[in-house]
Write a protein that holds these residues in place. Structure first.
Motif, short mmCIF file in Angstrom:
data_model
loop_
_atom_site.label_atom_id
_atom_site.label_comp_id
_atom_site.label_asym_id
_atom_site.label_seq_id
_atom_site.Cartn_x
_atom_site.Cartn_y
_atom_site.Cartn_z
N GLY A 46 45.50 45.88 48.04
CA GLY A 46 46.60 45.37 47.99
C GLY A 46 46.80 44.09 46.93
O GLY A 46 47.73 43.71 46.40
N GLU A 47 45.36 43.80 46.35
CA GLU A 47 45.50 43.01 45.39
C GLU A 47 46.37 43.36 44.13
O GLU A 47 46.24 44.51 43.65
CB GLU A 47 44.11 42.61 44.69
N SER A 48 46.91 42.47 43.24
CA SER A 48 47.60 42.89 41.85
C SER A 48 46.91 43.20 40.95
O SER A 48 45.65 42.85 40.93
CB SER A 48 48.55 41.54 41.66
N SER A 49 47.46 44.20 40.13
CA SER A 49 46.46 44.42 38.79
C SER A 49 46.17 43.07 37.81
O SER A 49 45.24 43.24 37.48
CB SER A 49 47.28 45.58 37.97
N VAL A 50 47.14 42.52 37.78
CA VAL A 50 47.00 41.23 36.92
C VAL A 50 45.90 40.26 37.61
O VAL A 50 45.06 39.79 37.03
CB VAL A 50 48.15 40.32 37.06
N LYS A 51 45.69 39.85 38.98
CA LYS A 51 44.97 39.41 39.57
C LYS A 51 43.45 39.90 39.40
O LYS A 51 42.40 39.46 39.04
CB LYS A 51 45.02 39.01 40.92
N ILE A 52 43.52 41.16 39.43
CA ILE A 52 42.34 42.15 39.25
C ILE A 52 41.75 41.89 37.95
O ILE A 52 40.31 41.58 37.52
CB ILE A 52 42.27 43.41 39.74
N ALA A 53 42.79 41.83 36.98
CA ALA A 53 42.41 41.93 35.45
C ALA A 53 41.53 40.63 35.04
O ALA A 53 40.60 40.52 34.45
CB ALA A 53 43.38 42.23 34.81
N LYS A 54 42.13 39.39 35.75
CA LYS A 54 41.61 38.22 35.48
C LYS A 54 40.16 38.13 35.99
O LYS A 54 39.27 37.67 35.44
CB LYS A 54 42.60 37.24 36.12
N GLN A 55 40.02 38.61 37.15
CA GLN A 55 38.59 38.55 37.83
C GLN A 55 37.67 39.37 36.94
O GLN A 55 36.53 38.95 36.84
CB GLN A 55 38.63 39.03 39.27
N ALA A 56 38.08 40.68 36.77
CA ALA A 56 37.05 41.51 35.83
C ALA A 56 37.17 41.19 34.13
O ALA A 56 36.41 41.62 33.63
CB ALA A 56 37.58 42.72 36.09
N LYS A 57 37.94 40.26 33.52
CA LYS A 57 38.15 39.67 32.39
C LYS A 57 38.30 41.03 31.51
O LYS A 57 37.61 41.11 30.47
CB LYS A 57 36.62 38.88 32.07
#
Length: 72
Positions: A23-34
């Motif tokens: 359920g995490e957002s793609s934007v949040k994951i993108a920030k975490q993954a850089k």
């Protein structure tokens, strides 16, 4: 399921998929993954993961914001 094109993400593609499915957002994951949100969608699509529609995304965003605020 794992794609060896992990060269730019600081987290594995398997972890990206897991976070998105939880359920995490793609934007949040993108920030975490850089990496960019578009790259997140690419990882998901290449691995056959269905992309959430806007309505579902908004519901999850409200749910997570509510959960986050209720813990304070």
């Amino acid at each position: 399921m794992h794609n060896p094109r992990n060269n730019r993400s600081v987290i594995s593609h398997d972890k990206v998929i897991e976070k998105y499915q939880l359920g995490e957002s793609s934007v949040k994951i993108a920030k975490q993954a850089k990496i960019s949100p578009a790259a997140i969608f690419g990882i998901l699509r290449r691995n056959g993961i269905e992309i959430r529609d806007k309505i579902t995304s908004e519901k999850l965003k409200r749910k997570y914001n509510y959960d986050k605020n209720s813990q304070n």
